[in-house]
Scaffold this motif. Structure first.
Motif, PDB file in Angstrom:
ATOM      1  N   LEU A   1     -12.740   2.960   9.347  1.00  0.00           N
ATOM      2  CA  LEU A   1     -11.601   2.363  10.038  1.00  0.00           C
ATOM      3  C   LEU A   1     -11.303   0.962   9.508  1.00  0.00           C
ATOM      4  O   LEU A   1     -10.131   0.587   9.335  1.00  0.00           O
ATOM      5  CB  LEU A   1     -11.874   2.318  11.546  1.00  0.00           C
ATOM      6  N   VAL A   2     -12.375   0.201   9.256  1.00  0.00           N
ATOM      7  CA  VAL A   2     -12.163  -1.148   8.710  1.00  0.00           C
ATOM      8  C   VAL A   2     -11.523  -1.076   7.327  1.00  0.00           C
ATOM      9  O   VAL A   2     -10.609  -1.857   7.004  1.00  0.00           O
ATOM     10  CB  VAL A   2     -13.509  -1.905   8.635  1.00  0.00           C
ATOM     11  N   ALA A   3     -11.982  -0.111   6.513  1.00  0.00           N
ATOM     12  CA  ALA A   3     -11.415   0.036   5.164  1.00  0.00           C
ATOM     13  C   ALA A   3      -9.939   0.411   5.230  1.00  0.00           C
ATOM     14  O   ALA A   3      -9.102  -0.138   4.503  1.00  0.00           O
ATOM     15  CB  ALA A   3     -12.196   1.094   4.385  1.00  0.00           C
ATOM     16  N   ILE A   4      -9.611   1.348   6.127  1.00  0.00           N
ATOM     17  CA  ILE A   4      -8.209   1.762   6.266  1.00  0.00           C
ATOM     18  C   ILE A   4      -7.362   0.597   6.762  1.00  0.00           C
ATOM     19  O   ILE A   4      -6.268   0.340   6.239  1.00  0.00           O
ATOM     20  CB  ILE A   4      -8.114   2.963   7.228  1.00  0.00           C
ATOM     21  N   ALA A   5      -7.874  -0.096   7.791  1.00  0.00           N
ATOM     22  CA  ALA A   5      -7.120  -1.236   8.334  1.00  0.00           C
ATOM     23  C   ALA A   5      -6.930  -2.319   7.283  1.00  0.00           C
ATOM     24  O   ALA A   5      -5.854  -2.913   7.157  1.00  0.00           O
ATOM     25  CB  ALA A   5      -7.847  -1.799   9.552  1.00  0.00           C
ATOM     26  N   LEU A   6      -8.002  -2.562   6.494  1.00  0.00           N
ATOM     27  CA  LEU A   6      -7.919  -3.582   5.448  1.00  0.00           C
ATOM     28  C   LEU A   6      -6.913  -3.191   4.378  1.00  0.00           C
ATOM     29  O   LEU A   6      -6.121  -4.016   3.919  1.00  0.00           O
ATOM     30  CB  LEU A   6      -9.306  -3.792   4.822  1.00  0.00           C
ATOM     31  N   PHE A   7      -6.943  -1.904   3.993  1.00  0.00           N
ATOM     32  CA  PHE A   7      -6.010  -1.438   2.969  1.00  0.00           C
ATOM     33  C   PHE A   7      -4.568  -1.538   3.458  1.00  0.00           C
ATOM     34  O   PHE A   7      -3.677  -1.997   2.725  1.00  0.00           O
ATOM     35  CB  PHE A   7      -6.338   0.009   2.599  1.00  0.00           C
ATOM     36  N   GLN A   8      -4.329  -1.095   4.711  1.00  0.00           N
ATOM     37  CA  GLN A   8      -2.972  -1.166   5.271  1.00  0.00           C
ATOM     38  C   GLN A   8      -2.517  -2.612   5.394  1.00  0.00           C
ATOM     39  O   GLN A   8      -1.352  -2.939   5.122  1.00  0.00           O
ATOM     40  CB  GLN A   8      -2.936  -0.472   6.640  1.00  0.00           C
ATOM     41  N   ASN A   9      -3.446  -3.476   5.823  1.00  0.00           N
ATOM     42  CA  ASN A   9      -3.091  -4.892   5.956  1.00  0.00           C
ATOM     43  C   ASN A   9      -2.764  -5.510   4.594  1.00  0.00           C
ATOM     44  O   ASN A   9      -1.837  -6.322   4.467  1.00  0.00           O
ATOM     45  CB  ASN A   9      -4.254  -5.647   6.611  1.00  0.00           C
ATOM     46  N   THR A  10      -3.525  -5.094   3.571  1.00  0.00           N
ATOM     47  CA  THR A  10      -3.273  -5.618   2.232  1.00  0.00           C
ATOM     48  C   THR A  10      -1.911  -5.155   1.727  1.00  0.00           C
ATOM     49  O   THR A  10      -1.162  -5.929   1.127  1.00  0.00           O
ATOM     50  CB  THR A  10      -4.376  -5.153   1.271  1.00  0.00           C
ATOM     51  N   LYS A  11      -1.579  -3.868   1.966  1.00  0.00           N
ATOM     52  CA  LYS A  11      -0.274  -3.370   1.544  1.00  0.00           C
ATOM     53  C   LYS A  11       0.847  -4.103   2.271  1.00  0.00           C
ATOM     54  O   LYS A  11       1.891  -4.414   1.683  1.00  0.00           O
ATOM     55  CB  LYS A  11      -0.175  -1.865   1.812  1.00  0.00           C
ATOM     56  N   GLN A  12       0.611  -4.369   3.557  1.00  0.00           N
ATOM     57  CA  GLN A  12       1.614  -5.120   4.312  1.00  0.00           C
ATOM     58  C   GLN A  12       1.763  -6.526   3.741  1.00  0.00           C
ATOM     59  O   GLN A  12       2.880  -7.048   3.624  1.00  0.00           O
ATOM     60  CB  GLN A  12       1.216  -5.183   5.784  1.00  0.00           C
ATOM     61  N   ASN A  13       0.633  -7.108   3.360  1.00  0.00           N
ATOM     62  CA  ASN A  13       0.697  -8.439   2.740  1.00  0.00           C
ATOM     63  C   ASN A  13       1.430  -8.394   1.404  1.00  0.00           C
ATOM     64  O   ASN A  13       2.138  -9.342   1.043  1.00  0.00           O
ATOM     65  CB  ASN A  13      -0.720  -8.994   2.540  1.00  0.00           C
ATOM     66  N   VAL A  14       1.254  -7.283   0.656  1.00  0.00           N
ATOM     67  CA  VAL A  14       1.981  -7.124  -0.604  1.00  0.00           C
ATOM     68  C   VAL A  14       3.480  -7.122  -0.341  1.00  0.00           C
ATOM     69  O   VAL A  14       4.268  -7.750  -1.062  1.00  0.00           O
ATOM     70  CB  VAL A  14       1.549  -5.825  -1.318  1.00  0.00           C
ATOM     71  N   ASN A  15       3.887  -6.409   0.716  1.00  0.00           N
ATOM     72  CA  ASN A  15       5.312  -6.389   1.065  1.00  0.00           C
ATOM     73  C   ASN A  15       5.814  -7.799   1.375  1.00  0.00           C
ATOM     74  O   ASN A  15       6.883  -8.218   0.910  1.00  0.00           O
ATOM     75  CB  ASN A  15       5.542  -5.490   2.284  1.00  0.00           C
ATOM     76  N   ILE A  16       5.015  -8.521   2.170  1.00  0.00           N
ATOM     77  CA  ILE A  16       5.421  -9.878   2.555  1.00  0.00           C
ATOM     78  C   ILE A  16       5.490 -10.789   1.329  1.00  0.00           C
ATOM     79  O   ILE A  16       6.454 -11.540   1.148  1.00  0.00           O
ATOM     80  CB  ILE A  16       4.437 -10.436   3.603  1.00  0.00           C
TER      81      ILE A  16
END
Length: 625
Positions: free
Chosen positions: A25-40
């Motif tokens: 779950l942490v890995a998925i959350a981290l990956f999603q958060n990183t992708k969101q940061n890429v968008n930003i």
């Protein structure tokens, strides 16, 4: 499915699984958060690029009008005489060297005289002339270091500045104006002219000032921008024609296009795809009012782009486009994903090691108990099997000591039963010629086998039954007789044990599990009973039907005795009936609650007041005492 696994597998899984789940779950959350940061980050980078281009473009485009305003002011103040051609040429020659990016400065009067300064193809500063003195030919001269004309380097015949678009556009307006964007004849680069009409105090036209500006310098500026790794920036007009770009290949394509390069028709597939995406979304480039942020997938890659409107106070209307590929930032995401996977693998291995170690430590006593139980089953129990556990000071040690005591006691009882059975079997073999004695011996042998079967299932059944209120005063022999006439019954979760309005001919004691008692007609729960509790005594000992329903709420084992066998025990031990009647009477509160219901079933007389006597009378009638 996990229920079918051995505990030696289940326990490590239960220990390791939460760690795996949390890490996942942490890995998925981290990956999603990183992708969101890429968008930003992509949007912020596009904002930064377009803002930077806008500021630079605004500064660059302000230079021509600043020059015109300075020259207009000099003419107005009389410091610059537009009628003095020589002075005008010298003034422009010095001035053009002060402003980077300006390719031509000039002035033309209503008589068609043209004087100015220019940047020659060699990069040197020259002067330009046209009019009567040159026979309407635009002449470009090289100059000395002091600005004196030398040789002619270029001629353009039939040149009349009064017919040029910049001259015609400036005459009707007292304000500075921009010409349309055009392709420069000499350099073939796109250019634009800033023009300013000059009038005397009476309002008569003295001439027009002009400054030519090439967009080549904007191209060079765009190429210096860092937009991720492969990002691009470009400037277009409202028709989609390319003005400037950070991509040299696109600039070369625009130079080769005689009518200007429309980005929707560009050979660069990426730029053409973005143009088509905008046209599909807006219909035309003229619909862009301020800033548009968007993204789309192209060749299985995600790209972000921003289109920003650029307008100045003189009516110039352009669009700035910044293109940011997601893959320029995904490399960091992929690196982080690989690091996360490595860490997850390490945590998984650590959790697996800890899980196996902890489970082995926890399961070792259980396996020792299992080995001891098998020894008890095979009648070869050795107390030394649990010696290491009995020496422990914790709960496991206490359990091991109790287990050993129970095992020894059970072994003694089993040995005693075996001895009794052997004796009975011997007596049977010795009594073949005496049918009466043989029948009696077989009867006792059957009873001994029943006792042994019960003991094999629950060796402490007599002690457990002795805790039931109605059996507390029974002797060991009476309990033994009771067990001989009872049965062991097993129920699964949700099984009905007995139901209201059914005949109450059995009395139950819970050996393992739990039972819920409720009134089924109104679905009202009464009580939940667990190990050691009993129910069904009133219906058994007073007769009649059940007043409530009993259902197993987990795997449950009961000791059951029916009315017939219970009667046999009472006939053999008459004093037991008196004791049970006394115990029932002690539960007077419960009986009072049910008194009316019992009376409705005809089990009690309403006009009698002595409840104990009613109980005794009912039991005598029911069991023929």
């Amino acid at each position: 499915m996990i229920k079918n696994f051995s505990i030696k597998y289940r326990l490590p899984i239960l220990i390791v699984a939460p760690s795996i789940l949390v890490v996942g779950l942490v890995a998925i959350a981290l990956f999603q958060n990183t992708k969101q940061n890429v968008n930003i980050v992509s949007v912020e980078l596009a904002n930064t690029v377009t803002a930077h281009v806008e500021n630079n473009l605004r500064d660059y485009l302000s230079i021509p009008h600043t020059i015109n305003q300075l020259n207009l002011q000099s003419i107005t103040l009389g410091t610059l005489d537009p009628g003095n051609s020589t002075r005008l040429e010298s003034y422009f020659w010095h001035q053009i060297q002060m402003f980077e990016g300006v390719t031509r400065l000039y002035f033309s009067n209503p008589e068609g005289e043209f004087r100015g300064a220019t940047i020659l193809e060699s990069g040197e500063v020259g002067i330009t002339r046209a009019g009567k003195t040159t026979n309407s030919t635009l002449m470009s001269y090289a100059t000395t270091s002091e600005g004196q004309p030398t040789q002619i380097v270029q001629r353009t015949p039939n040149y009349d500045p009064r017919s040029r678009p910049w001259y015609q556009a400036a005459l009707p307006s007292d304000r500075p104006i921009w010409s349309d964007i055009y392709r420069d004849f000499d350099s073939q680069e796109l250019a634009i002219t800033a023009a300013q009409v000059v009038k005397d105090p009476q309002g008569e036209v003295v001439g027009v000032l002009g400054v030519d500006l090439l967009f080549g310098q904007i191209n060079e500026f765009l190429q210096t921008l860092t937009i991720g790794k492969t990002g691009q920036a470009l400037i277009i007009d409202r028709q989609g024609l390319l003005i400037a770009s950070s991509n040299p290949e696109v600039i070369a394509e625009a130079v080769e296009s005689s009518g200007g390069l429309n980005i929707a028709e560009s050979e660069n597939q990426l730029i053409a795809a973005i143009a088509q995406s905008l046209l599909d979304e807006l219909g035309s480039f003229s619909q862009v009012e301020s800033t548009i942020n968007s993204s789309f997938r192209w060749q299985r890659k995600k790209l972000y782009f921003q289109v920003k409107s650029f307008r100045d106070r003189l009516g110039l209307d352009l669009l700035i486009v910044a293109i940011v590929p997601e893959e320029d930032f995904m490399q960091q995401v992929q690196i982080q994903a690989r690091i996360t996977l490595v860490l997850e693998a390490l945590i998984l291995l650590a959790a697996l090691g800890v899980g196996l170690g902890v489970s082995r430590w926890v399961l070792k006593p259980i396996f020792q108990f299992g080995e001891a139980a098998n020894q008890i089953k095979s009648k070869s129990f050795d107390p030394q099997t649990l010696e290491s556990l009995t020496e422990r000071k914790d709960e496991v040690g206490e359990l091991a000591r109790v287990f050993v005591e129970m095992a020894v006691e059970t072994g003694d009882r089993q040995q005693s039963l075996e001895e009794q059975l052997n004796l009975l079997n011997f007596q049977v073999s010795q009594s073949k010629d005496n049918p009466y004695e043989l029948t009696a011996l077989k009867k006792w042998q059957k009873k001994a086998s029943c006792i042994r079967a019960v003991y094999d299932y629950h060796p402490h059944l007599p002690q457990l039954l002795a805790q039931v209120p109605y059996y507390q005063h029974l002797t060991s022999e009476q309990l033994r007789q009771l067990i001989t006439n009872g049965k062991i019954k097993r129920f699964h979760v949700g099984d009905y044990i007995c139901r209201e309005d059914q005949p109450g001919d059995e009395f139950y004691t819970i050996l393992t599990g739990s039972v819920r008692i409720f009134v089924e007609k109104i679905n009202k729960p009464l009580v939940t009973l667990s190990t050691g509790k009993s129910f069904g005594e009133l219906a058994l000992m007073l007769g009649g039907t059940r007043t409530a329903t009993a259902i197993a709420i987990e795997e449950t084992t009961l000791f059951s005795i029916n009315r017939l066998n219970f009667g046999k025990v009472l006939h053999q031990y008459p004093q037991m009936a008196e004791q049970i009647a006394q115990d029932l009477h002690r539960h007077q509160t419960e009986l009072e609650e049910r008194k009316q219901l019992l009376a409705e079933y005809g089990l009690l007389e309403e006009n009698e007041t002595d409840l104990l006597e009613q109980i005794k009378s009912r039991m005598k009638t029911l069991f023929n005492l």
